[in-house]
Design a protein around this motif. Structure first.
Motif, mmCIF file in Angstrom:
data_model
loop_
_atom_site.group_PDB
_atom_site.id
_atom_site.type_symbol
_atom_site.label_atom_id
_atom_site.label_comp_id
_atom_site.label_asym_id
_atom_site.label_seq_id
_atom_site.Cartn_x
_atom_site.Cartn_y
_atom_site.Cartn_z
ATOM 1 N N ALA A 310 3.889 5.243 22.534
ATOM 2 C CA ALA A 310 3.095 5.872 21.239
ATOM 3 C C ALA A 310 4.341 5.320 19.944
ATOM 4 C CB ALA A 310 3.191 7.208 21.332
ATOM 5 N N ASN A 311 5.471 5.621 20.373
ATOM 6 C CA ASN A 311 6.514 5.094 19.008
ATOM 7 C C ASN A 311 6.572 3.791 18.809
ATOM 8 O OD1 ASN A 311 6.963 7.842 18.641
ATOM 9 N ND2 ASN A 311 8.899 7.812 20.092
ATOM 10 N N ILE A 312 6.573 2.921 19.920
ATOM 11 C CA ILE A 312 6.492 1.562 19.822
ATOM 12 C C ILE A 312 5.397 0.978 19.143
ATOM 13 C CG2 ILE A 312 6.435 -0.611 20.925
ATOM 14 C CD1 ILE A 312 8.178 0.653 23.145
ATOM 15 N N LEU A 313 3.949 1.583 19.675
ATOM 16 C CA LEU A 313 2.782 1.192 19.171
ATOM 17 C C LEU A 313 2.736 1.497 17.521
ATOM 18 C CD1 LEU A 313 0.373 1.845 21.675
ATOM 19 C CD2 LEU A 313 0.944 -0.450 21.153
ATOM 20 N N PHE A 314 3.223 2.738 17.265
ATOM 21 C CA PHE A 314 3.194 3.259 15.793
ATOM 22 C C PHE A 314 3.870 2.245 14.761
ATOM 23 C CE2 PHE A 314 2.304 7.769 17.058
ATOM 24 C CZ PHE A 314 1.138 7.682 16.811
ATOM 25 N N GLY A 315 5.227 2.075 15.500
ATOM 26 C CA GLY A 315 6.026 1.033 14.961
ATOM 27 C C GLY A 315 5.361 -0.246 14.561
ATOM 28 N N VAL A 316 4.723 -0.984 15.528
ATOM 29 C CA VAL A 316 3.906 -2.342 15.336
ATOM 30 C C VAL A 316 2.829 -2.074 14.454
ATOM 31 C CG1 VAL A 316 2.540 -3.915 16.462
ATOM 32 C CG2 VAL A 316 4.313 -2.903 17.623
ATOM 33 N N ALA A 317 2.189 -0.740 14.345
ATOM 34 C CA ALA A 317 1.133 -0.756 13.385
ATOM 35 C C ALA A 317 1.729 -0.685 12.014
ATOM 36 C CB ALA A 317 0.292 0.712 13.582
ATOM 37 N N GLY A 318 2.609 0.075 11.675
ATOM 38 C CA GLY A 318 3.557 -0.035 10.408
ATOM 39 C C GLY A 318 3.788 -1.401 10.082
ATOM 40 N N ALA A 319 4.489 -2.116 10.947
ATOM 41 C CA ALA A 319 4.948 -3.454 10.447
ATOM 42 C C ALA A 319 3.855 -4.485 10.225
ATOM 43 C CB ALA A 319 5.869 -3.916 11.566
ATOM 44 N N THR A 320 2.752 -4.409 10.869
ATOM 45 C CA THR A 320 1.775 -5.408 10.693
ATOM 46 C C THR A 320 0.792 -5.017 9.495
ATOM 47 O OG1 THR A 320 0.141 -3.815 12.391
ATOM 48 C CG2 THR A 320 1.291 -5.937 13.157
ATOM 49 N N ALA A 321 0.583 -3.620 9.186
ATOM 50 C CA ALA A 321 0.060 -3.382 8.047
ATOM 51 C C ALA A 321 0.962 -3.639 6.805
ATOM 52 C CB ALA A 321 0.027 -1.688 8.082
ATOM 53 N N LEU A 322 2.153 -3.594 6.849
ATOM 54 C CA LEU A 322 2.756 -4.255 5.663
ATOM 55 C C LEU A 322 2.795 -5.474 5.626
ATOM 56 C CD1 LEU A 322 4.994 -3.670 3.509
ATOM 57 C CD2 LEU A 322 6.943 -3.789 5.249
ATOM 58 N N ALA A 323 2.803 -6.210 6.685
ATOM 59 C CA ALA A 323 2.577 -7.777 6.622
ATOM 60 C C ALA A 323 1.224 -8.310 6.247
ATOM 61 C CB ALA A 323 2.764 -8.366 8.130
ATOM 62 N N GLY A 324 0.372 -7.129 6.664
ATOM 63 C CA GLY A 324 -1.128 -7.539 5.967
ATOM 64 C C GLY A 324 -1.342 -7.483 4.558
ATOM 65 N N GLY A 325 -0.777 -6.424 3.999
ATOM 66 C CA GLY A 325 -0.758 -6.221 2.905
ATOM 67 C C GLY A 325 -0.167 -7.453 1.952
ATOM 68 N N THR A 326 0.834 -7.906 2.573
ATOM 69 C CA THR A 326 1.662 -8.808 1.693
ATOM 70 C C THR A 326 1.118 -10.212 1.775
ATOM 71 O OG1 THR A 326 3.880 -7.868 2.597
ATOM 72 C CG2 THR A 326 3.675 -10.160 1.470
ATOM 73 N N PHE A 327 0.476 -10.193 2.956
ATOM 74 C CA PHE A 327 -0.459 -11.728 3.102
ATOM 75 C C PHE A 327 -1.487 -11.553 2.104
ATOM 76 C CE2 PHE A 327 1.323 -12.130 7.561
ATOM 77 C CZ PHE A 327 2.218 -12.707 7.084
ATOM 78 N N TRP A 328 -1.965 -10.405 1.939
ATOM 79 C CA TRP A 328 -3.197 -10.393 0.956
ATOM 80 C C TRP A 328 -2.892 -10.524 -0.365
ATOM 81 C CZ3 TRP A 328 -8.383 -9.396 2.064
ATOM 82 C CH2 TRP A 328 -9.364 -8.896 1.181
ATOM 83 N N VAL A 329 -1.877 -9.990 -0.899
ATOM 84 C CA VAL A 329 -1.585 -10.411 -2.280
ATOM 85 C C VAL A 329 -1.095 -11.620 -2.320
ATOM 86 C CG1 VAL A 329 0.202 -9.851 -4.036
ATOM 87 C CG2 VAL A 329 -0.684 -7.932 -2.535
ATOM 88 N N LEU A 330 -0.661 -12.380 -1.562
ATOM 89 C CA LEU A 330 -0.257 -13.860 -1.519
ATOM 90 C C LEU A 330 -1.300 -14.737 -1.538
ATOM 91 C CD1 LEU A 330 2.917 -14.086 0.823
ATOM 92 C CD2 LEU A 330 2.927 -14.066 -1.600
ATOM 93 N N GLY A 331 -2.463 -14.455 -0.878
ATOM 94 C CA GLY A 331 -3.742 -14.877 -0.801
ATOM 95 C C GLY A 331 -4.646 -14.632 -1.843
ATOM 96 N N ALA A 332 -4.259 -13.978 -3.086
ATOM 97 C CA ALA A 332 -5.064 -13.923 -4.125
ATOM 98 C C ALA A 332 -5.521 -15.332 -4.589
ATOM 99 C CB ALA A 332 -4.226 -13.194 -5.288
ATOM 100 N N PRO A 333 -6.745 -15.423 -5.312
ATOM 101 C CA PRO A 333 -7.580 -16.800 -5.744
ATOM 102 C C PRO A 333 -6.410 -17.116 -6.975
ATOM 103 C CG PRO A 333 -9.130 -15.025 -5.744
ATOM 104 C CD PRO A 333 -7.831 -14.421 -5.463
ATOM 105 N N VAL A 334 -6.052 -18.519 -6.975
ATOM 106 C CA VAL A 334 -5.392 -19.099 -7.856
ATOM 107 C C VAL A 334 -6.165 -20.362 -8.636
ATOM 108 C CG1 VAL A 334 -3.444 -20.363 -8.342
ATOM 109 C CG2 VAL A 334 -3.262 -18.657 -6.729
ATOM 110 N N GLN A 335 -6.289 -20.525 -9.880
ATOM 111 C CA GLN A 335 -7.081 -21.440 -10.662
ATOM 112 C C GLN A 335 -6.370 -22.321 -11.330
ATOM 113 O OE1 GLN A 335 -9.715 -19.076 -13.326
ATOM 114 N NE2 GLN A 335 -11.232 -19.470 -12.026
ATOM 115 N N VAL A 336 -6.335 -23.732 -11.008
ATOM 116 C CA VAL A 336 -5.454 -24.850 -11.496
ATOM 117 C C VAL A 336 -6.530 -25.457 -12.746
ATOM 118 C CG1 VAL A 336 -4.363 -26.954 -10.902
ATOM 119 C CG2 VAL A 336 -4.770 -25.096 -9.180
#
Length: 350
Positions: A310-336
Motif C-alpha cells: 500500500a505504501n509503494i502504491l501511494f508513493g507511485v500515485a503521488g509521483a504520477t499525479a505530480l508528473a501529470g500536473g507538470t505535463f498538463w501545464v507544459l502542454g498548455a496551448p501556445v500561439q505563434v
C-alpha cells in the motif's frame, strides 16, 4: 366683446372637435342604439342597427371593433353561427387579443373561440409595416407601407399623416395596390404616421400615432472600410500543434488514480489482518488462545506485506499525479505570430 384670448381658445376647441371629421372619423349614433336594442333582447332590430353603424363612413378603430363584436354576438343569438363566426374572424384579424365584453351563452362563445382558433392556425393577423427607404438617398423622397398579411382583403387605402417642415401636418390618402401604398414627400427629415382604411374608410390598423409619430431620415452612407483589413495584413495566428505533454498528463493522472485506489485496497487488507491478530482472545496469563502460532505468524506477515505494498502504491500515485500536473501545464496551448520585431509566442495557463 370677447377677448382675443377667449377667441383663440374657442378656435382651438373647434379645431380639436373638427379634426376627426376632417380625417373621416365621425361619431356613430347607430352603435349606442344597437347596444340599447341588444340589452332589450330585440336582436333583429339590433342587427339592423349594427349594419347601419357598419355602413357609416369613417368609423374609428375602436368603434369598428365594437361593431364587429356586437355583430357576432347578435348573429349568434339569432342562431346564425356562420355569420357570427365571420364577424368574429374579422374582429380577431384586426385585434387578436380581443376578449368578449360580457358573459354570454355557449352559442356566442363557441363561434368566438372557433374564430380565434382559425386566426391562430392561419396566422391571419392583419399587420401594417413600413418599407425601408432605398439606399443612397440624400433626402426622404417617398414613404411606403405594406400589409404582408391580409387574408380577408380588408385593406383598401392608406391615409398618411405627414409633417415635412416641422410645423404643419397634412394628410394624403393613397390606394393599397398589391399590398403596398406609397406617397411622395420631400425633406431632410419627415415625421409621419398612417392609418389603414377599409372600403368604408373605417380605420383597420395604424402605424405610429399623432402623439407618437414615426420619423423618416435618409439612410446613413455605408461606413468606410479599408481594402485590406487588419486580419489580412497581419499573418494569422497559428496554433502550435497539439502537444504530447497533454497526452502524457492524461496517462500519468490515470496511473495516479489507479495506484491510489489499489493502495487504499491493500491498506484496508493490512488493517483487517492486524485487527485479527490484536483482537484474538487471550487467557489469564496473557497468552493468545484464539489463534495458533502459525495463524498468528501468517496474519502478521500478511499485514506487513499488504502495508508495504500500500505504501509503494501511494508513493507511485503521488509521483504520477505530480508528473501529470507538470505535463498538463507544459502542454498548455501556445500561439505563434509574426511581427516586425520578431516572432511572438502567446500562451495561457489552463
Amino acid at each position: 366683446m370677447a377677448s382675443p384670448r377667449s377667441l383663440l381658445a374657442l378656435t382651438a376647441t373647434f379645431t380639436l372637435l373638427l379634426a376627426p371629421l376632417a380625417w373621416g372619423e365621425v361619431p356613430n349614433a347607430e352603435l349606442p342604439r344597437a347596444r340599447r336594442l341588444l340589452e332589450s333582447l330585440r336582436y333583429a332590430e339590433a342587427a339592423r342597427a349594427l349594419d347601419a353603424a357598419r355602413a357609416q363612413l369613417g368609423n374609428d378603430r375602436d368603434t369598428l371593433l365594437d361593431i364587429l363584436e356586437l355583430q357576432g354576438v347578435v348573429a349568434a343569438m339569432l342562431q346564425q353561427p356562420a355569420k357570427a363566426r365571420a364577424a368574429f374572424q374579422t374582429l380577431l384579424v384586426l385585434a387578436p387579443d380581443r376578449q368578449l365584453k360580457g358573459d354570454y351563452a355557449p352559442r356566442v362563445v363557441t363561434p368566438f373561440f372557433e374564430a380565434k382558433a382559425w386566426v391562430t392556425d392561419q396566422q391571419a393577423v392583419l399587420r401594417l409595416e413600413a418599407v425601408p427607404p432605398a439606399a443612397g438617398a440624400t433626402s426622404v423622397e417617398s414613404l411606403s407601407v405594406r400589409t404582408p398579411v391580409d387574408p380577408l382583403k380588408l385593406g383598401r387605402t392608406v391615409r398618411f399623416h405627414l409633417n415635412e417642415n416641422g410645423t404643419t401636418w397634412r394628410h394624403q390618402t393613397s390606394p393599397l395596390q398589391e399590398g403596398q401604398a406609397s406617397v411622395a414627400v420631400k425633406g431632410p427629415q419627415v415625421r409621419w404616421w398612417v392609418e389603414l382604411l377599409d372600403e368604408r374608410q373605417a380605420v383597420l390598423s395604424t402605424l405610429g400615432s399623432a402623439t407618437v409619430p414615426l420619423t423618416a431620415s435618409p439612410p446613413l452612407p455605408p461606413a468606410f472600410t479599408p481594402k485590406a483589413s487588419r486580419a489580412e495584413e497581419t499573418p494569422a495566428l497559428e496554433k502550435a500543434p497539439s502537444s504530447p505533454w497533454r497526452r502524457a498528463a492524461y496517462v500519468c493522472l490515470g496511473v495516479a488514480v489507479g495506484s491510489g485506489a489499489a493502495g487504499g485496497y491493500f491498506g484496508l487488507r493490512s488493517r483487517h489482518a492486524r485487527a485479527d491478530v490484536e483482537g484474538a482472545a487471550v487467557n489469564e496469563q496473557g497468552l493468545t488462545t484464539g489463534l495458533t502460532q502459525r495463524e498468528a505468524y501468517a496474519l502478521d506477515d500478511r499485514a506487513r506485506s499488504n502495508a508495504r505494498l500500500a505504501n509503494i502504491l501511494f508513493g507511485v500515485a503521488g509521483a504520477t499525479a505530480l508528473a501529470g500536473g507538470t505535463f498538463w501545464v507544459l502542454g498548455a496551448p501556445v500561439q505563434v505570430s509574426a511581427t516586425p520585431a520578431g516572432v511572438v509566442l502567446q500562451g495561457e495557463l489552463p
